[in-house]
Scaffold this active site. Structure first.
Site, mmCIF file in Angstrom:
data_model
loop_
_atom_site.group_PDB
_atom_site.id
_atom_site.type_symbol
_atom_site.label_atom_id
_atom_site.label_comp_id
_atom_site.label_asym_id
_atom_site.label_seq_id
_atom_site.Cartn_x
_atom_site.Cartn_y
_atom_site.Cartn_z
ATOM 1 N N SER A 90 -13.987 -3.431 -1.491
ATOM 2 C CA SER A 90 -13.506 -4.716 -1.981
ATOM 3 C C SER A 90 -13.138 -5.628 -0.839
ATOM 4 O O SER A 90 -12.846 -5.200 0.268
ATOM 5 C CB SER A 90 -12.285 -4.506 -2.869
ATOM 6 N N LYS A 91 -13.175 -6.903 -1.173
ATOM 7 C CA LYS A 91 -12.852 -7.964 -0.229
ATOM 8 C C LYS A 91 -11.466 -7.776 0.379
ATOM 9 O O LYS A 91 -11.244 -8.128 1.525
ATOM 10 C CB LYS A 91 -12.852 -9.284 -1.004
ATOM 11 N N ARG A 92 -10.564 -7.262 -0.442
ATOM 12 C CA ARG A 92 -9.185 -7.141 0.023
ATOM 13 C C ARG A 92 -9.067 -6.265 1.260
ATOM 14 O O ARG A 92 -8.176 -6.406 2.062
ATOM 15 C CB ARG A 92 -8.275 -6.638 -1.095
#
Ligand code: GLU
Length: 481
Positions: free
Chosen positions: A254-256
């Site tokens: 994920s981007k996070r």
């Protein structure tokens, strides 16, 4: 029987190309190339609410950058075009009608409010939030009446109530889904656009796709697709669902937790060859210990049999290492091609190619990304004019100026100015003075580069050349005292 391999990458243009998408495209490309088949790019833009402007262009340019060339697709003529789903609407509408006529699909007139109520009730009862099939058995005259009225409608597929469906996945083996878990999927929406499920089946059929290679998240859609193939009386392609890509903590990538767009890696200065090599190994391995493969070598080695079903961790450290290795293995001509534009922006233009190349060879071991050349080696292109106080305190002593001025004079007299002669001369001088050679090395490095660390001092001096070294030593002695 598979006659001819044709694969496709079918992204929805909902954002920039994701590294997971790059892997899907890569594997599909490799398989097609390996078997002398075709690789297609198809844009699946039927969900009009999720379109992102510029996404198609980004997907195409990212694939191009990575060296993944499609044979048929948007902007390229091909026998099965157009390759953009929004340009193929009549084909989907016709096929939805065929399913209706054959009794494999039905009109659904339920309002959004009703569907939401059904959903909420199912969730409250801990049931899968599937459609309750309210419109599945409407009397024909009711349907006709509704169609003439002003209510909007969709077309849904009929999924059998009993039984199960088993299909073979080339990576997972036999996979079985009970029909009870499969929803009466909407095929054609009220705006006349197909959903992904209808469009993907119609297109994979008419584009003669032999192998559908896609992410694991589509596995549960496959029974719907296979049913549709059966309803149409078509032979289904082979399916291969690729394992998830994971963050180091094994959650879904994920981007996070880091960059997920190919564009981010491109911007940061990763080499496409390194990223592709790295991505190829996220799910696949050739067996053995070899880690470096060009795209052509990947084409030769790749097989779906060697793709695993376990999630693949996207390890940024490994990618950094791989990029560093690619840079370290580049010859100086190639390196120069990469960095020249960057150097020009810095105003580092006044040097011969030979000088640039010698500097790059010395610097490349310390570089992870191409732009690192700007920060690891500015002293090759600009003499240091000021010196860090702490470095000075550590590396510059009262007698340093005297020593290195002597060294500069010794250099002037050297017949050859290569790394070996330079080293020999400095060591001989240290012995003559009765000092440790480090009493010369540290101040010399500081004077010449302004830094405490860097490439081999002897080689650096040889690359600078006598005149530049003399100039820098004089300048530093004046500044440092
Ligand atoms: N449009 C789907 C996606 O965005 C394609 C899935 C498939 O390859 O069937 O991933």
């Amino acid at each position: 029987m598979i006659k001819h391999v044709r694969t496709r990458f079918a992204p929805s243009p909902t954002g920039f190309l994701h590294v997971g998408g790059l892997r899907t495209a890569l594997y599909a490309f490799l398989l097609a190339r390996k078997h002398g088949g075709e690789f297609l790019l198809r844009i699946e833009d039927t969900d009009r609410t999720r379109l992102v402007p510029g996404a198609v262009e980004n997907i195409i340019s990212a694939l191009q950058w990575a060296g993944i060339e499609f044979d048929e697709g948007p902007g390229k003529n091909g026998p099965c075009g157009p390759y953009v789903q929004s340009e193929r609407l009549p084909l989907y509408q016709k096929h939805a009608q065929e399913l209706l006529a054959a009794g494999h699909a039905y009109y659904c007139f339920c309002s959004a409010e009703r569907l939401e109520m059904v959903r909420a009730a199912k969730i409250a009862n801990k049931l899968p939030p599937a459609y309750d099939q309210h419109c599945r058995n409407l009397a024909p005259d009711v349907v006709t009446q509704q169609l003439q009225g002003s209510t909007t409608h969709v077309i849904r597929m009929k999924v059998p109530h009993e039984g199960e469906l088993t299909f073979n996945d080339l990576i997972r083996g036999d996979v079985t889904f009970g029909y009870k878990t499969v929803d009466d999927q909407v095929l054609l929406k009220s705006d006349g656009f197909p959903t992904y499920h209808l469009a993907v089946v119609v297109d994979d059929h008419y584009m003669n796709i032999s192998h559908v290679i896609r992410g694991e998240e589509w596995l549960s859609s496959t029974p719907k697709h296979i049913l549709l193939y059966q309803y149409f009386g078509w032979q289904a392609p082979l399916f291969a669902h690729l394992p998830l890509m994971l963050n180091p903590d094994r959650s879904k990538l994920s981007k996070r937790q880091g960059d997920v767009a190919v564009e981010d890696y491109r911007q940061k200065g990763f080499l496409p060859e390194a990223l592709v090599n790295f991505i190829a190994f996220l799910g696949w391995n050739p067996g053995g210990t070899r880690e470096f493969f060009t795209l052509d070598e990947l084409i030769q080695e790749f097989t779906l049999e060697r793709v695993g079903s376990a999630g693949a961790v996207f390890n940024l450290e490994k990618l950094n290492w791989m990029n560093q290795q690619y840079i370290a293995r580049m010859d100086s001509d190639e390196l120069l091609k990469h960095v020249k534009p960057m150097f020009a922006e810095k105003g580092w233009t006044n040097f011969s190619d030979q000088y640039f190349k010698e500097a790059l060879v010395l610097l490349k071991e310390r570089v992870i990304l191409m732009p690192d050349f700007l920060t690891t080696g500015p002293f090759f292109f600009e003499a240091p004019t000021s010196f860090d106080e702490q470095l000075k305190a550590k590396n510059w002593k009262a007698e340093s100026a005297e020593y290195i001025r002597d060294v500069a004079r010794i250099f002037q007299a050297l017949p050859a100015f290569d790394a070996a002669s330079v080293e020999q001369a400095i060591r001989a001088y240290a012995i003559e003075k009765g000092v440790n050679v480090s009493a010369l090395i540290h101040p010399l490095r500081l004077a010449l580069s302004g830094a405490a660390q860097g490439p081999s001092l002897w080689q650096m001096i040889a690359v600078f050349g006598k005149a530049e070294v003399a100039k820098r030593i004089e300048l530093a002695c004046k500044t440092l005292g």
